[in-house]
Design an enzyme around this catalytic site. Structure first.
Site, mmCIF file in Angstrom:
data_model
loop_
_atom_site.group_PDB
_atom_site.id
_atom_site.type_symbol
_atom_site.label_atom_id
_atom_site.label_comp_id
_atom_site.label_asym_id
_atom_site.label_seq_id
_atom_site.Cartn_x
_atom_site.Cartn_y
_atom_site.Cartn_z
ATOM 1 N N CYS B 30 41.307 37.868 30.690
ATOM 2 C CA CYS B 30 40.576 36.707 31.223
ATOM 3 C C CYS B 30 39.997 37.029 32.604
ATOM 4 C CB CYS B 30 41.533 35.517 31.258
ATOM 5 S SG CYS B 30 41.038 34.176 32.318
ATOM 6 N N CYS B 33 40.682 34.529 35.405
ATOM 7 C CA CYS B 33 42.080 34.591 35.856
ATOM 8 C C CYS B 33 42.229 35.664 36.939
ATOM 9 C CB CYS B 33 43.022 34.924 34.699
ATOM 10 S SG CYS B 33 42.979 33.726 33.367
#
Lengths: 287, 105
Positions: B30, B33
């Site tokens: 991700c 993230c």
């Protein structure tokens, strides 16, 4: 890498801003949808663009894109789904990638499509705008893909490949939708659930699911940058095309009428100059 | 103190404690993230002694993600005495997290 400017939108305004950024010596990255999705490409004839009357929208767009390519404009194809400012840097999330820049030019055009009932309340609780980003969290589960963008069938196939049980909803079945993915015609949608998604309501009844992927052609700029001031539904800008957020500029249809190519191209150029001035002021203030 | 990387056992031990706990649900694949990671570390330093900051990798501990209905990452949840009191979903600036934490401590 931190770019001088991230330009969001690959229509006339964004391309004009990108070409001008290049001319001004700025390192810019243009982020846009696949060119087939640009509404200008669907215009049958453009009669009022100075010096080039009678071209189709597609021909004009091709010419703009060729010009940008010849000037070495760096582009990324994808949908920006989130933005963040931290310190002096902006980060834009495109799919599962993140790009950083010292400034942003929004050239996103007019946001089309309305927000569905339940969408905002259940965002991040089953509502997602990005199959590539969140698909892994739905492996083995029932999901609905609401296909409002041209690449939606591709994203539905990606989710099915991960092991999601996909149902595809759209006003019309896309030609490239896999026959293995069930399709239902739907126009009026409601996302249902208390604290997480449990179903999508349609005119044909409810479809139980744990996730809903709303795949639009663009996320509205005000949703990307909370706090952006609007005026009459468009982004509020000053004469320098500065928005209400320092370092964020806007040009083209997203700043309001007239929604015309000449105005978009002119504003794109002006926004690039404003960015150059802003970056110089910022950098001088740090010396 | 740096953010703590939590497994399931560590997570439950931590959130049941008296001190509020801020947990970042993330994954290696991700991009947002990864962008958020330094913000989470700054929060861990800023609230040292007042709030414990932890990280849960949703691929390594998928049951926790399911249990708390984490369906988009990054998701950052604030727990007080074992109960979720607030959450923020997506990449956001530090100020938004600070406001959420300050409202509950």
């Amino acid at each position: 890498m931190v770019y001088d400017c991230l330009i969001l939108g690959g229509g006339p305004a964004g391309l004009s801003a990108a070409v001008q950024c290049g001319a001004l010596g700025l390192r810019a990255l243009l982020i846009g949808n696949p060119s087939g999705q640009n509404p200008l490409g669907r215009a049958e004839r453009v009669e009022n663009y100075l010096g080039l009357p009678g071209l189709t929208g597609g021909e004009l767009l091709d010419a703009f894109q060729r010009h940008a390519a010849e000037r070495g404009v760096q582009t990324v194809t994808g949908r920006a789904i989130a933005a963040m400012a931290y310190g002096d840097i902006f980060a834009l999330t495109v799919g599962s990638e993140v790009y950083q820049g010292e400034s942003v030019i929004l050239a996103t055009g007019v946001a089309r499509g309305r927000v569905f009932p339940g969408e905002a309340r259940l965002l991040g609780r089953g509502v997602s705008y990005c199959a590539v980003c969140d698909g892994m969290l739905y492996r083995g589960r029932e999901v609905v893909v609401v296909g409002l963008a041209q690449d939606a069938a591709e994203e539905a196939a990606f989710l099915a490949g991960l092991g999601c049980q996909v149902t595809f909803l759209a006003p019309e079945r896309p030609a490239d939708l896999s026959p293995a993915i069930p399709y239902k015609k739907a126009q009026r949608l409601e996302i249902l659930g208390e604290d997480r998604v449990t179903a999508v309501g349609t005119e044909g009844g409810q479809i139980p699911c744990q996730g809903v992927f709303l795949l639009r052609e663009a996320v509205a700029p005000a949703a990307l940058f909370p706090g952006l001031a609007l005026e009459g539904g468009y982004l509020r800008v000053d004469r320098d095309l500065a928005t209400s957020l320092p370092g964020v500029y806007a040009c083209g249809d997203c700043t309001g009428p007239p929604l015309q190519i000449a105005k978009a191209v002119g504003e794109g150029q002006r926004a690039a100059h404003s960015v150059k001035n802003w970056l110089e002021r910022q950098r001088n203030s740090k010396k | 103190m740096a953010a703590l990387h939590l497994n399931e056992e560590g997570f439950f031990k931590l959130v049941e404690s008296e001190k509020p706990v801020l947990v970042d649900f993330w994954a290696d694949w991700c991009g947002p993230c990864k962008m958020l990671a330094p913000v989470i570390e700054e929060l861990a330093a800023q609230y040292e002694g007042k709030v414990t900051v932890g990280k849960v990798n949703v691929d390594e501990v998928p049951d926790l993600a399911v249990r708390y209905g984490v369906m988009s990452i990054p998701t950052v949840i604030l727990f007080v005495k074992g109960n979720e009191v607030d959450r923020l979903v997506g990449l956001m600036d530090k100020e938004r997290f600070r406001l959420m934490v300050d409202a509950h401590i």
